[in-house]
Design an enzyme around this catalytic site. Structure first.
Site, PDB file in Angstrom:
ATOM      1  N   ASP A 141      27.359  46.466 -32.961  1.00  0.00           N
ATOM      2  CA  ASP A 141      26.828  46.494 -34.325  1.00  0.00           C
ATOM      3  C   ASP A 141      26.595  45.083 -34.835  1.00  0.00           C
ATOM      4  O   ASP A 141      26.677  44.824 -36.042  1.00  0.00           O
ATOM      5  CB  ASP A 141      27.805  47.243 -35.248  1.00  0.00           C
ATOM      6  CG  ASP A 141      27.157  47.619 -36.576  1.00  0.00           C
ATOM      7  OD1 ASP A 141      27.908  47.869 -37.550  1.00  0.00           O
ATOM      8  OD2 ASP A 141      25.909  47.641 -36.648  1.00  0.00           O
ATOM      9  N   LYS A 144      20.931  42.409 -33.544  1.00  0.00           N
ATOM     10  CA  LYS A 144      20.303  43.427 -32.683  1.00  0.00           C
ATOM     11  C   LYS A 144      19.718  42.840 -31.399  1.00  0.00           C
ATOM     12  O   LYS A 144      19.644  43.521 -30.392  1.00  0.00           O
ATOM     13  CB  LYS A 144      19.241  44.195 -33.482  1.00  0.00           C
ATOM     14  CG  LYS A 144      19.773  44.764 -34.811  1.00  0.00           C
ATOM     15  CD  LYS A 144      21.134  45.431 -34.675  1.00  0.00           C
ATOM     16  CE  LYS A 144      21.849  45.557 -36.013  1.00  0.00           C
ATOM     17  NZ  LYS A 144      23.288  45.923 -35.845  1.00  0.00           N
ATOM     18  N   ASP A 169      24.913  50.978 -32.794  1.00  0.00           N
ATOM     19  CA  ASP A 169      24.385  51.300 -34.114  1.00  0.00           C
ATOM     20  C   ASP A 169      22.960  50.764 -34.234  1.00  0.00           C
ATOM     21  O   ASP A 169      22.558  49.844 -33.518  1.00  0.00           O
ATOM     22  CB  ASP A 169      25.262  50.657 -35.212  1.00  0.00           C
ATOM     23  CG  ASP A 169      24.872  51.142 -36.611  1.00  0.00           C
ATOM     24  OD1 ASP A 169      25.112  50.391 -37.575  1.00  0.00           O
ATOM     25  OD2 ASP A 169      24.331  52.254 -36.733  1.00  0.00           O
ATOM     26  N   ASN A 170      22.152  51.340 -35.128  1.00  0.00           N
ATOM     27  CA  ASN A 170      20.850  50.794 -35.526  1.00  0.00           C
ATOM     28  C   ASN A 170      19.791  50.776 -34.438  1.00  0.00           C
ATOM     29  O   ASN A 170      18.923  49.892 -34.433  1.00  0.00           O
ATOM     30  CB  ASN A 170      20.997  49.364 -36.067  1.00  0.00           C
ATOM     31  CG  ASN A 170      22.082  49.242 -37.079  1.00  0.00           C
ATOM     32  OD1 ASN A 170      23.070  48.556 -36.857  1.00  0.00           O
ATOM     33  ND2 ASN A 170      21.930  49.941 -38.190  1.00  0.00           N
ATOM     34  N   GLU A 199      22.535  53.705 -43.113  1.00  0.00           N
ATOM     35  CA  GLU A 199      23.634  53.853 -44.072  1.00  0.00           C
ATOM     36  C   GLU A 199      23.149  53.857 -45.525  1.00  0.00           C
ATOM     37  O   GLU A 199      22.333  53.048 -45.936  1.00  0.00           O
ATOM     38  CB  GLU A 199      24.689  52.754 -43.877  1.00  0.00           C
ATOM     39  CG  GLU A 199      24.168  51.344 -43.842  1.00  0.00           C
ATOM     40  CD  GLU A 199      23.901  50.860 -42.424  1.00  0.00           C
ATOM     41  OE1 GLU A 199      23.628  51.682 -41.540  1.00  0.00           O
ATOM     42  OE2 GLU A 199      23.941  49.654 -42.206  1.00  0.00           O
TER      43      GLU A 199
END
Ligand SMILES: Nc1ncnc2c1ncn2[C@@H]1O[C@H](/C=C/CNC(=O)c2cc([N+](=O)[O-])cc(O)c2O)[C@@H](O)[C@H]1O
Ligand SMILES: [Mg+2]
Length: 214
Positions: A141, A144, A169-170, A199
């Site tokens: 997380d 990126k 994540d993401n 989120e």
């Protein structure tokens, strides 16, 4: 001097959460992010998917890349069995200082080792410095564009074993296209996408769960 958003998030925890109660810390942060200021925590919706992966795996060694304010650190540590260890890496000293206090407020310091520094520098040192041979679970997380290089680095450092799980994540927003392409096309991973939302918003995002096949 002006306070920072992480400082205001910590104040909200100290004001609204009960010391020693991890669930109240998670709730206080989610409430702060929904009602006061958005912050890049994995959040409540994706957090439930994170919780189910952790609970099902029951890991004893966990690595988190990118602590930020410690929201996912607390979510994960809260579900770990006794004697399990969560190592979380954070290179911003200001964020690390806030995260330490959030983790302390939740009462989970025993299960968490927050290490300040860059993942690229720390990952090669984990075996010798932190006494962990392989990780059952890695939660990605952080920036990126670091997901793929750090995954290759963990492979090279022998930190993954047959069955180790990477949870990222993401993968849609902000997006990690090179990482996603890698884990979905490599014969060394079995990948699964958990569709969700960014989120505290209605924007699509999701978690990618990838099992290392050895
Ligand atoms: N190589 C490294 N080693 C150690 N710590 C590192 C690191 N790279 C970044 N970090 C730390 O990890 C956090 C960065 C998260 C980036 N997330 C994001 O950029 C992000 C953005 C959105 N968004 O824009 O909607 C939503 C999200 O859920 C996000 O996670 C920060 O605390 C940063 O200091
Ligand atoms: Mg994130």
């Amino acid at each position: 001097t002006q306070s920072t958003r992480p400082q205001r998030l910590l104040s909200a925890v100290q004001k609204n959460a009960t010391r020693g109660d991890p669930c109240s810390v998670v709730k206080a942060i989610d409430q702060f992010c929904r009602s006061k200021e958005w912050a890049m925590n994995v959040g409540d919706e994706k957090g439930c998917i994170l919780d189910s992966v952790v609970s099902e795996l029951n890991p004893t060694t966990v690595l988190e890349l990118g602590t930020y304010c410690g929201y996912s650190t607390v979510r994960i540590a809260n579900l770990l069995p006794p004697h399990a260890k969560l190592i979380t890496l954070e290179f911003n000293p200001d964020f690390a200082a806030i995260a330490r206090q959030v983790i302390a407020w939740s009462g989970l310091e025993e299960k968490v080792q927050l290490v300040e520094g860059a993942s690229g520098d720390l990952i090669p040192k984990i075996k010798q410095d932190f006494g962990v041979q392989t990780f059952d679970l890695v939660f990605l997380d952080h920036w990126k564009d670091r997901y793929l290089p750090d995954t290759k680095l963990m492979e090279a450092c022998g930190l993954l074993r047959k069955g180790s799980i990477l949870l990222a994540d993401n993968v849609i927003c902000p997006g990690t296209p090179d990482y996603l392409e890698y884990v979905r096309s490599s014969p060394r991973y079995e990948s699964q996408y958990f569709k969700s939302h960014l989120e505290y918003t209605k924007v699509e995002d999701g978690l990618e769960k990838s099992v290392f096949l050895g």
